[in-house]
Structures are given as structure tokens and as C-alpha cells.
Motif scaffolding. Structure first.
Motif, short mmCIF file in Angstrom:
data_model
loop_
_atom_site.label_atom_id
_atom_site.label_comp_id
_atom_site.label_asym_id
_atom_site.label_seq_id
_atom_site.Cartn_x
_atom_site.Cartn_y
_atom_site.Cartn_z
N ALA A 186 -1.28 -8.29 -3.93
CA ALA A 186 -2.74 -8.31 -3.28
C ALA A 186 -3.77 -7.32 -3.87
O ALA A 186 -4.76 -7.62 -3.87
CB ALA A 186 -2.37 -7.83 -1.59
N ASN A 187 -3.18 -6.02 -4.17
CA ASN A 187 -4.05 -5.18 -4.82
C ASN A 187 -4.61 -5.53 -6.16
O ASN A 187 -5.81 -5.30 -6.21
CB ASN A 187 -3.38 -3.82 -5.00
N LEU A 188 -3.71 -6.23 -6.90
CA LEU A 188 -4.14 -6.46 -8.36
C LEU A 188 -4.82 -7.78 -8.60
O LEU A 188 -5.66 -7.90 -9.47
CB LEU A 188 -3.05 -6.33 -9.33
N THR A 189 -4.78 -8.65 -7.50
CA THR A 189 -5.34 -10.06 -7.77
C THR A 189 -5.95 -10.50 -6.58
O THR A 189 -6.84 -11.27 -6.70
CB THR A 189 -4.26 -11.04 -7.95
N GLN A 222 -7.38 -9.80 6.75
CA GLN A 222 -7.73 -10.82 7.64
C GLN A 222 -9.05 -10.15 8.40
O GLN A 222 -9.99 -11.04 8.52
CB GLN A 222 -6.57 -10.79 8.83
N GLU A 223 -8.97 -8.99 8.64
CA GLU A 223 -10.22 -8.24 9.27
C GLU A 223 -11.41 -7.90 8.23
O GLU A 223 -12.50 -7.33 8.67
CB GLU A 223 -9.65 -7.34 10.16
N LYS A 224 -11.02 -8.08 7.15
CA LYS A 224 -12.15 -7.68 5.93
C LYS A 224 -12.31 -6.27 6.20
O LYS A 224 -13.72 -5.98 6.29
CB LYS A 224 -13.12 -8.86 5.81
N SER A 225 -11.58 -5.48 6.02
CA SER A 225 -12.06 -4.13 6.21
C SER A 225 -10.97 -3.06 5.59
O SER A 225 -10.00 -3.49 5.02
CB SER A 225 -11.87 -3.42 7.68
N ILE A 226 -11.45 -1.85 5.23
CA ILE A 226 -10.90 -0.91 4.63
C ILE A 226 -10.58 0.60 5.38
O ILE A 226 -11.64 0.48 6.10
CB ILE A 226 -11.17 -0.60 2.99
N VAL A 227 -9.85 1.29 5.10
CA VAL A 227 -9.76 2.76 5.48
C VAL A 227 -9.83 3.58 4.22
O VAL A 227 -8.83 3.55 3.51
CB VAL A 227 -8.31 2.87 6.40
N PHE A 228 -10.68 4.60 4.09
CA PHE A 228 -10.48 5.31 3.03
C PHE A 228 -10.64 6.84 3.67
O PHE A 228 -11.23 7.26 4.62
CB PHE A 228 -12.17 5.14 2.46
N PHE A 229 -10.01 7.57 2.90
CA PHE A 229 -9.81 9.10 2.98
C PHE A 229 -9.77 9.69 1.94
O PHE A 229 -9.04 9.43 0.82
CB PHE A 229 -8.56 9.44 3.74
N ASP A 268 -13.87 -12.63 -1.81
CA ASP A 268 -15.26 -12.43 -1.53
C ASP A 268 -16.04 -11.37 -2.44
O ASP A 268 -16.93 -10.94 -2.37
CB ASP A 268 -15.38 -11.88 -0.24
N GLY A 269 -15.22 -10.78 -3.45
CA GLY A 269 -15.91 -9.88 -4.43
C GLY A 269 -14.85 -8.73 -4.34
O GLY A 269 -13.97 -8.62 -3.77
N ILE A 329 -18.62 3.93 -1.97
CA ILE A 329 -17.88 2.56 -1.60
C ILE A 329 -18.70 1.56 -1.60
O ILE A 329 -19.43 1.25 -0.64
CB ILE A 329 -17.41 2.69 -0.09
N ALA A 330 -18.47 0.43 -2.57
CA ALA A 330 -19.16 -0.93 -2.50
C ALA A 330 -18.18 -1.80 -1.99
O ALA A 330 -17.11 -2.02 -2.45
CB ALA A 330 -19.71 -1.22 -3.99
N LEU A 331 -18.66 -2.58 -1.15
CA LEU A 331 -18.01 -3.49 -0.38
C LEU A 331 -18.60 -5.14 -0.58
O LEU A 331 -19.66 -5.24 -0.51
CB LEU A 331 -17.52 -3.24 1.12
#
Length: 788
Positions: free
Chosen positions: A434-437, A731-738, A755-756, A771-773
Motif C-alpha cells: 500500500a505504501n510503496l505502490t 477509503q476516506e482519502k485522508s492522512i494523519v500527520f504528527f 489519485d496522485g 503537506i501536499a495531497l
């Protein structure tokens, strides 16, 4: 579900090796066929060919087979496969055909290696090939309308097994010009085999991206001399199991590369580049620069008959820093017996190595070229990571290399000794995909394979194979690994939303828990589990009976996962009761104990043995928390880890190993955001591996596979705990960053999505994290500079 399917399609379309559409799950005209051999098909190698006039642009070759295949057009490599499937099922590959002879006759050739033996690598099934050449919906050729060529004895058939887990070694006795002729000469005048139609089987789409097959040349780094021992030492890695695995009896073997490699003893080594000529009694040592996996190729010339033995490994651990082909308990050798002439030889089996040695046993050989054609996932390089600490950057590169070599069609433990789709390993490697591809295509295939057959031949009812596709030897299984399957299934649904596959697997999960009921004692704990009870590659594996507490911790977690997946409240209640009972019995006031044995009077005797990995199981599977066991938690954080060998802290606690102990330790540290510790320990665990082989290892020492799929999880650790992307919800197209607590001055990473790219960058010398999403994505936390 729609989002998941579009993600799969998008990934398949991006592979430069595939045609510009997904492979169909059916054929138009092709029928399955195989030469009429009377059933004598153990390690059978057959060439199929068809000559076509004016192969039009846009032509594609569709293939399904029970064995390995290599396809070519006019002698030029096209592709290798297939993508593996479950018992009785097969996946169709589809390759673009780019012929240089489009104005004349083109030859499409398919070499099929059908082992027809049991292994941990592929399923033993009736051999067949089903193939057709198609352009714009019109079938230009289809089986059984191909010629079939017997490739023996050019490829020697009766040879030893490569390893206990895989099938056969490769021995070549080429004839000048013959190999090129059957692949490319329009009019074949040699003998052909009669084809017979075979039963048809359920077919499925390939489902995963096609490899790119990059060709990489080796570099000569040394030469030396060797002597041949009159009596080679006996080795145990080739066990000869003709009754169980389908090997050839020893007395029938036509060549013995296993004995030959055992007979060779290096007597000198001269560092430095070598010439092309390998004189009798000498060897040349080559280096590919890092661990790679794929097909070894040789361009050779012999002025008179000669014999070349090639040995290889991931390390230089032999005498005088030569290759030790015995280290992995495999027959890491390829034997080539040459009449006078010029040859190009390429293996059809993939191997893993950094170093190889070419020994001239008899006659001089000129090495005009030596290469490896990679077999690897094509998209792992899309993700990036860069920091102010080059050690972390090397670990990330090594993690990517490890993943791409272990995720071609399923998640494998290693691309070398086994190439097997082991559970538990797959739990960790799936996160990496999931992370790399940005996709979960390999994971879907991996899980779908378990769903395809109604039952698993040779395995006790209710149990899941420990690795798959495979044929269990004498019904062997790992009960613990079936529990990890349930944990992975829960994470898969969260990643993909693919409820259809989860529901398809529900009967197998329910049957699994019915199976485990027979081992529950009066306390509800699993007792006297059968077969290979596996906790970790450490002393913990010697403490698994009668009641093994790490296994029961895992059992509670599997019940919890299944309860969430299928709404079974009774499983959740059972999981809670298990954790309570484990705490009552296993915790001695300081550490968790590993096991209890049943005394003659019927009472449980809880033994004093304690392992490091048992403590990690307790926290990872929520039997313990930092709040419920604060003293133990601080002891683990502050006094355990990669430096305990030097500090010798708590010598009474058996140390853990890489699989899965070290990884579980990192996971529980991450859960509590101990990111400063993770920074130090990631380097302590993995940097020396990255420097040595460019890949990450099965054990914490170079005693086994130095390229192990689960270890690529280091990439997840770097993104999550070093860069600071705590979670990604596809699924929700979101991230959490700390922003993590570590000594880095700056760090940047990009992760692909359908999506990019997600791009995160921070610099402690000034400014907020950037953070660019992708469009439609969001960060759940406010603050920072965002670009969309």
C-alpha cells in the motif's frame, strides 16, 4: 468497492510490460493441451511454437499454464509467468508481441517447465498449456495448433531438487544453434511431440502488474583456483523424498550439481577484474552490486568441449571470502556442459544472489557476457524517502528492493530458497504494498488464492495452508499462521473496502475457529496444538507445549479481528476472556512466562521460561498495555532492543530475533509514539543489512535468507515513525500527520495513491511542515502549509 476496483485497473494499466488493456479471464479459441507423454511428466520441459505470416501490430499472446513459462517472439524475450493461483485455478497472462519481422514470418515460442512435483512454491497439477495469439479480436493461432518440441536432453531432466521447498535444479547440455532454432526459425524440421487435449480449468485474470524484466550485467571482482575433493562431504539440504514430494530416485539422476558444488574447495583468491577466459581449475567471481532476483544468463564460447559450474549466494562467506553455495541449504548451482561452440543460456527458474562464481571444471570457457534478468514488482520505485541521515535512506532503498523482489504475483517469504506465500510474513508485506505502490493488487491475489479452492488437498479439514499455493508435505501446517491470516483479512478490508472477497472467505474463517475448538482446555486456552507451532525463530519455538501463551495471545487477537469482520459478539467475548486468563496465569509479577505443561495429576504447571518475544506478543496483542503493566513497559523500552547483546541486560530472558520479534517491538513502540527510540533502533536493526546486501533479512544475523519480504516493513516504519505520516485511510482519502521526535534536521517522502502522490516534507531549521495531497484528500489535523 468501486474505488478498490478502479485502483487495481489503474495499476495494471501503468505497467510498461503489459499491453494497454487488462488480460481477459477467458480464451476465444484456445484449448488446453499437453504432449502425449503417458503421464511421465516429472520435471518435463516442452517448447511450443507457431510460425505466423506478417504478425500485425497490436498482436497479443494469451497464456495459461500449470508450470512456469517463458515466451519469445523471433527469439526475443517477451515475458515470464504465470501469476500463481489456488488448486485447480489458473490465471491468464497477456503480452504484447513486437516482431521485428512484421513484413515476413514471425515465430512465437513458449517454453514451459512443468515440475509436476509437490513443493511450497507451486501446486502440483496436471501439466497443460492454453495459449492463443490475437489481434483486434481475431485469433491468429491457438493451441493445440502449435508444434511441441521436447527440450530434453538439452535441458537435463532427471536432476536433484533445488531445495526442500522448491522443485528442481537446472542442468544444461546445449547443442550449437539448436536453442535459437526452435525459437526463431520459420520452418522447423526437427522432431515434434504429439499433442493431446487436456481437461479445462477455471480461469481468472492475472490481477497484478507485469514485471519489467530489466537486464543487469555483473562485474568481475576476483579470480582464483580450486581443487576437487575426492569425497565430497554429505549435505542434508537435498533429502530425496520421491514418495512424498515426487523427486527422482537417486539412482536415476543424470547429473549431480549438488555433489559437484560440494566437491569444490577454493585454494586461492586474487582480487581485481578478470579477463573473459576461464581456464580449467580456475574460477571467476562476479558481483551484481546488491542482492537481485531473476533469471541468470550466460553468453559462452568454448573452443573444445568444456564443463562450467556456476555457484552463487547473497554473501561472500566461503573460504577466502568466496561464495559459499551451501549457506542457504539449497543447491545454489547451475551446471552447463558445452560442446565446442557459442551459446546463450538463460535459466527459466529465478534465483537470488549478489555474488556468483564460474568454475571451469573441464576445458576453458570464454565468458562473453553474464547478466541477470530481473523478476520484480515494477512500481516500488514510485515512492521516495530522503532525510538528513543517509543511514535511513539506505534502509529505505533496501526495503524497496526487498519488497519488489518478494511481491511479483503473491507475497513471498524470500525470492530464493522458497518463493513461498507464507502467512504472517504477508501481514507485514501487505502494508508495504500500500505504501510503496498505492495499490493492493498483490494482496488481493494472495487472499483470493485462499478463496478459490473448495478445500485444500492434503490438509486437515478447517485448517488453512501455512503458505499458499503449495502442497503440504505429509499434511504439515502452522496453526499460528492461520491466525495471522485473520488479522491480515481485517486490515485488508480496511485498506480496500473489498467486502465481497472478505465474505467469500467467511466460511473458511468460521471453519478455522471450529477447528481450534477441539484444542481448547477447561480454561478456554489452546492446549497441545498439533503440527508446527511457530512463535519465532528463537528459543520461544522450543517452549510451545503444552499451553503456549504467545499462541493464545495471538488466538485472542484473531478472534477479535474475526468478530469485527463478521459481527460475531461471541468471538469478542471469548477474546476478552482469553486475555484475562493469560494475565492470571502467565504474568509472574515481572515478565510474562511462555508456557505451561500438564502434570500427571492433571494440573497445569506454569514453567519459569521467559522470552523477549513473549513480552512483545503481550503488548502487540493487547494482553498488556503501558497502563496495565507500566513497570514492564518501561523495562522493555529502556533496557531491551538491538543493543542488548552489548549491554547483556536481563540475561535470564531469552533474546528475540527478526521474525517477528524485532518487528513487533518496533510496532509497540510506534503505538506509544516512542519515535526517538525507533530512530535509533531502526538503524541498529537494519542498517548493517542494507550495507551488506542492499536488502533486509529473515534473521538478525546472516544465517538464512538475506532478502525476506516481511522485512520490507521497514519502509512503513520510516514513513510512519520517522517522516510522521501516522496513518493513511485509502477509503476516506485522508492522512494523519504528527511531527516525530527524532534528531533529523529534515525529511521528505512521497507515497503514490490512485489519485496522485502524498508528499510530506519538514525542516527543523525553519517553517511548518509542508503537506501536499492529491485532489479530494485531506489531513485530519489543522496547521501546516497545504497545497492541493
Amino acid at each position: 468497492m468501486k474505488r478498490f476496483l478502479s485502483l487495481i485497473v489503474a495499476l495494471l494499466l501503468t505497467s510498461s510490460s503489459a499491453p494497454d488493456h487488462c488480460a481477459a479471464a477467458t480464451f476465444i479459441e484456445a484449448a488446453s493441451c499437453w504432449p502425449d507423454t503417458g503421464g511421465d511428466d516429472l520435471n518435463r520441459r516442452v517448447g511450443f511454437r507457431v510460425a505466423l505470416q506478417r504478425l500485425p501490430p497490436g498482436s497479443v499472446l494469451r497464456i495459461a499454464t500449470s508450470g512456469l513459462y517463458r515466451a519469445s517472439v523471433d527469439g526475443q524475450f517477451v515475458g515470464h509467468g504465470p501469476a500463481r493461483a489456488g488448486h485447480g485455478h489458473f490465471r491468464i497472462d497477456e503480452w504484447s508481441l513486437d516482431s521485428s519481422a512484421s513484413s515476413g514470418t514471425s515465430v512465437v515460442a513458449i517454453e514451459v517447465a512443468a515440475s509436476t512435483a509437490r513443493s511450497f512454491y507451486m501446486v502440483k497439477q496436471q501439466p497443460f498449456l492454453q495459449a492463443e495469439v490475437v489481434c483486434d479480436g481475431k485469433v491468429l493461432a491457438a493451441t493445440p495448433g502449435f508444434q511441441a518440441i521436447d527440450l530434453h536432453p538439452v535441458v537435463v531432466r532427471k536432476v536433484p531438487r533445488y531445495s526442500y521447498q522448491r522443485t528442481f535444479t537446472e542442468v544444461f547440455q546445449p547443442t550449437p544453434g539448436w536453442n535459437a532454432a526452435w525459437r526463431s526459425v520459420a520452418e522447423w524440421d526437427g522432431p515434434v511431440m504429439k499433442l493431446a487435449q487436456t481437461p479445462s480449468f477455471p480461469l481468472a485474470e492475472r490481477g497484478v502488474p507485469y514485471p519489467k524484466f530489466k537486464v543487469i550485467d555483473s562485474t568481475s571482482v576476483a579470480s582464483g583456483t580450486f581443487r576437487v575433493l575426492p569425497k565430497p562431504p554429505k549435505r542434508r539440504y537435498y533429502g530425496f523424498h520421491p514418495e512424498n514430494f515426487g523427486d527422482f530416485p537417486q539412482q536415476e539422476l543424470q547429473a549431480r550439481p549438488d555433489l559437484m558444488m560440494s566437491s569444490l574447495q577454493p585454494t586461492s583468491l586474487d582480487p581485481g577484474p578478470t579477463g573473459d577466459l576461464i581456464q580449467p581449475g580456475t574460477f571467476h567471481l562476479h558481483d551484481f552490486g546488491k542482492n537481485l532476483s531473476g533469471f541468470l544468463g550466460f553468453r559462452l564460447r568454448a573452443e573444445r568441449p568444456a564443463k562450467l559450474l556456476v555457484t552463487f549466494d547473497e554473501l561472500r562467506t566461503g573460504p577466502k571470502e568466496t561464495v559459499d553455495p551451501h549457506r542457504m541449504k539449497c543447491v545454489n548451482a547451475i551446471l552447463i556442459e558445452l560442446p565446442a561452440g557459442t551459446y546463450t543460456i538463460e535459466t527459466i527458474e529465478p534465483y537470488t544472489l549478489r555474488y556468483l562464481q564460474l568454475h571451469a571444471l573441464d576445458g576453458a570457457v570464454t565468458l562473453e557476457g553474464n547478466y541477470l534478468r530481473e523478476l520484480a514488482h515494477p512500481h516500488a520505485g514510485r515512492a521516495t524517502f530522503a532525510s538528513s541521515d543517509p543511514r535511513l535512506d539506505r534502509i529505505f532503498t533496501a526495503a524497496g528492493q526487498t519488497f519488489r523482489q518478494n511481491a511479483t504475483d503473491i507475497f513471498m517469504d524470500c525470492p530464493s530458497r522458497e518463493r513461498a506465500g507464507w502467512l504472517c510474513d504477508s501481514f507485514f508485506t501487505a502494508r508495504v504494498e500500500a505504501n510503496l505502490t498505492g495499490a493492493m493488487a498483490v494482496e488481493r491475489n494472495f487472499l483470493e488464492n485462499y478463496a478459490q479452492p473448495a478445500k485444500f488437498p492434503g490438509l486437515v479439514s478447517g485448517m488453512l495452508p501455512m503458505c499458499y499455493p503449495m502442497d503440504p508435505n505429509e499434511g504439515r501446517y502452522i496453526p499460528n499462521w492461520a491466525m495471522w491470516f485473520v488479522l491480515q483479512l481485517e486490515e485488508y478490508e480496511a485498506r480496500t473496502g473489498d467486502r465481497a472477497l472478505v465474505d467469500q472467505l467467511r466460511p473458511k474463517v468460521e471453519a478455522l475457529f471450529d477447528f481450534f475448538k477441539r484444542f481448547e482446555n477447561s480454561d478456554g486456552l489452546l492446549e497441545n496444538l498439533e503440527e508446527w507451532v511457530f512463535v519465532e525463530w528463537s528459543e520461544a519455538n522450543n517452549l510451545v507445549q503444552d499451553v503456549n501463551y504467545p499462541s493464545n495471545m495471538l488466538y485472542a487477537a484473531a478472534l477479535d479481528s474475526a468478530s469485527k469482520l463478521f459481527g460475531r459478539e461471541d468471538w469478542r467475548v471469548k477474546a476478552d476472556a482469553l486475555r484475562s486468563t493469560i494475565n492470571d496465569q502467565a504474568f509472574d509479577g515481572t515478565f510474562y512466562r511462555d508456557h505451561a505443561v500438564r502434570r500427571p495429576d492433571g494440573e497445569l504447571d506454569i514453567r519459569p521460561d521467559r522470552t523477549e518475544v513473549c513480552q512483545y506478543y503481550a503488548f502487540f496483542f493487547l494482553v498488556a498495555t503501558p497502563e496495565s503493566r507500566p513497570k514492564l513497559w518501561r523495562t522493555l523500552v529502556e533496557e531491551f532492543g538491538p543493543h542488548r547483546r552489548e549491554t547483556k541486560a536481563h540475561p535470564e530472558i531469552y533474546p528475540c530475533n527478526q521474525l517477528p520479534g524485532n518487528m513487533l517491538r518496533i510496532e509497540i513502540l510506534s503505538r506509544e509514539r516512542e519515535t526517538a527510540s525507533i530512530y535509533d533502533e531502526a538503524i541498529g536493526y537494519w542498517h548493517s543489512m542494507a550495507m551488506t546486501t542492499g536488502t533486509l533479512w529473515e534473521h538478525d544475523q546472516p544465517t538464512a535468507s538475506c532478502n525476506h519480504g516481511f522485512a520490507s516493513h521497514a519502509a512503513v516504519v520510516l514513513y510512519r515513525d520517522i517522516l510522521g505520516i501516522r496513518s493513511i485511510d485509502y477509503q476516506e482519502k485522508s492522512i494523519v500527520f504528527f511531527l516525530p521526535d527524532n534528531p533529523l534536521r529534515h525529511c521528505r517522502g512521497s507515497l503514490p495513491t490512485p489519485d496522485g502522490d502524498i508528499i510530506v516534507e519538514w525542516n527543523r531549521d525553519g517553517g511548518d511542515p509542508k503537506i501536499a495531497l492529491p485532489p479530494g484528500w485531506s489531513d485530519q489535523l489543522p496547521g501546516g502549509n497545504y497545497t492541493h
